[in-house]
Design an enzyme around this catalytic site. Structure first.
Site, short mmCIF file in Angstrom:
data_model
loop_
_atom_site.label_atom_id
_atom_site.label_comp_id
_atom_site.label_asym_id
_atom_site.label_seq_id
_atom_site.Cartn_x
_atom_site.Cartn_y
_atom_site.Cartn_z
N SER A 219 10.97 20.26 -35.91
CA SER A 219 11.76 21.38 -35.41
C SER A 219 11.09 22.12 -34.26
O SER A 219 11.76 22.78 -33.47
CB SER A 219 12.07 22.37 -36.55
OG SER A 219 10.89 22.75 -37.22
N HIS A 265 9.12 27.60 -34.44
CA HIS A 265 10.43 27.51 -33.78
C HIS A 265 10.44 28.27 -32.46
O HIS A 265 10.90 27.75 -31.44
CB HIS A 265 11.51 28.06 -34.71
CG HIS A 265 11.81 27.14 -35.85
ND1 HIS A 265 12.88 27.34 -36.70
CD2 HIS A 265 11.21 26.00 -36.28
CE1 HIS A 265 12.92 26.38 -37.60
NE2 HIS A 265 11.90 25.56 -37.37
#
Length: 315
Positions: A219, A265
Site C-alpha cells: 500500500s 500511506h
C-alpha cells in the site's frame, strides 16, 4: 549476379533474352523487384510495403532508421502490455505463498487483529522483511530492524502482506492503477515510480512509527500510484473527477481503521506525487536525463532521512 547469363543466339543471331532470378535464390525466376533497391525477389523474399514489395535487407534497414514509438513522457510503447504490473502482482503472490509456508500458526491467512480479524497474523517472513525500526524479536534478544543495519526492509516490506485479504486488496488496486500508469509512462519509468514511492512510504514508517512496530504491504507504493495517476492525468489534460473520491475514501480508511499504517500511506502518497511531477513535467529536450536525476535526488533524500533517524535511535 542477379540474372542468368547465356551466349546462345536466337533465329536472327542476336542474344537470347534472359529471365531475372531472385538475388537470394538464383534458381528461382521472378519478375518482381524490390521497390527500394530494384533487386529481383521471389515470393518467399517479398515483404509487403506501403508501395509494392521490398526485400528482407531493405525492410531491416528501414526498421533501423525508424525511431521506436514513445509515450508522451518518453517511455516505451511496451508499457501498453502491462508486463511490469503483471510481474509485480506475480511477485507479491509468490512472496505471499512463501510467507504462508513459513507460518507457524493457522491465523496467518486471516484471524489477526487488523480489519476486524480479516487480516492475518505475522509470519517469520513478515518479521524478517517488514519495516521495523529497532527492536528484538524476544525479550533480551538481539536487536533487529533498519537501525540495526537491516536496510533491506525498506524494500522487502512492500512485497509482504498480512493475510490474503490484505494481499487481494492491494493487488486489485495495483491491477487497476498499474496498467493505466504503465501504458502512459512506459515500463521502466513506471517501475521507478512504484519502487521509489514504496520506499518513500517505508521510510516514513521508519521515521514516524514506534521502533518496535512491524509494518508491511504494497500500500505504500499503491498510494504513490494514486497520487501519480492524479498528476499524470492532470498533465495530459484529462478528467480527474473520478480519481479524487477514490483517493478520499482510501484516506478515510487510513485514518479510521485500526492497525493501518498512516505514515506509510501518507509517505507513499507524498513521494509518489513528487516522482510523478518529475516524470510528467521534465523538459522535453532533456527529458530522460532530468527524470533520472530527479529520481536519484529523491532516493538520496530518503537515504539521508534514514541516516538521521538511525542516529536518533542509536544515539
Amino acid at each position: 549476379m542477379t540474372e542468368r547469363s547465356g551466349q546462345a543466339g536466337d533465329a536472327t543471331g542476336g542474344p537470347v533474352p534472359t529471365t531475372p532470378v531472385c538475388y537470394r535464390h538464383p534458381d528461382r525466376e521472378t519478375y518482381v523487384r524490390c521497390t527500394r533497391c530494384d533487386r529481383p525477389i521471389c515470393p518467399e523474399c517479398m515483404r509487403d510495403a506501403s508501395v509494392g514489395h521490398q526485400c528482407p535487407e531493405c525492410v531491416n534497414e528501414g526498421r533501423r532508421s525508424v525511431r521506436p514509438a514513445r509515450t508522451a513522457f518518453g517511455g516505451g510503447a511496451a508499457g501498453r502490455e502491462g508486463y511490469v504490473t503483471k510481474t509485480l502482482i506475480a511477485l507479491n503472490v509468490l512472496v505471499m505463498v512463501l510467507s504462508l509456508a513459513s507460518a507457524r500458526s493457522g491465523t496467518a491467512v486471516a484471524g489477526g487483529s487488523g480489519l476486524g480479524g480479516l487480516l492475518g497474523d505475522s509470519t517469520p517472513l513478515t518479521r524478517w522483511g517488514g519495516v521495523l525500526g529497532y527492536a528484538s524479536y524476544v525479550p533480551f534478544g538481539p536487536a533487529h530492524g533498519v537501525a540495526a543495519g537491516e536496510w533491506y526492509r525498506l524494500v522487502t516490506a512492500m512485497f509482504l502482506h498480512f493475510g490474503l485479504v490484505h494481499l487481494l486488496l492491494n493487488m486489485w488496486a495495483l491491477w487497476v492503477l498499474g496498467r493505466s500508469l504503465e501504458s502512459v509512462l512506459g515500463p521502466l519509468r513506471f517501475l521507478a515510480l512504484y519502487l521509489i514511492a514504496g520506499i518513500g512510504g517505508n521510510v516514513a514508517v521508519y521515521l514516524f512509527s514506534a521502533p518496535n512496530q512491524t509494518s508491511a504491504g504494497a500500500s505504500t507504493a499503491i498510494f504513490g500510484l494514486f497520487a501519480a495517476i492524479f498528476v499524470i492525468m492532470r498533465r495530459l489534460g484529462r478528467d480527474t473527477s473520478a480519481i479524487v473520491p477514490i483517493l478520499v475514501i482510501n484516506l478515510i480508511f487510513t485514518f479510521t481503521v485500526p492497525r493501518i499504517s498512516v505514515a506509510g500511506h501518507l509517505g507513499g502518497l507524498a513521494v509518489g506525487a513528487l516522482m510523478a511531477l518529475v516524470l510528467a513535467y521534465a523538459p522535453r529536450m532533456r527529458r530522460t536525463m532530468f527524470q533520472a536525476a530527479g529520481g536519484a535526488i529523491l532516493v538520496v533524500a530518503l537515504l539521508g532521512l534514514v541516516l538521521v533517524r538511525t542516529g536518533m535511535l542509536l544515539g
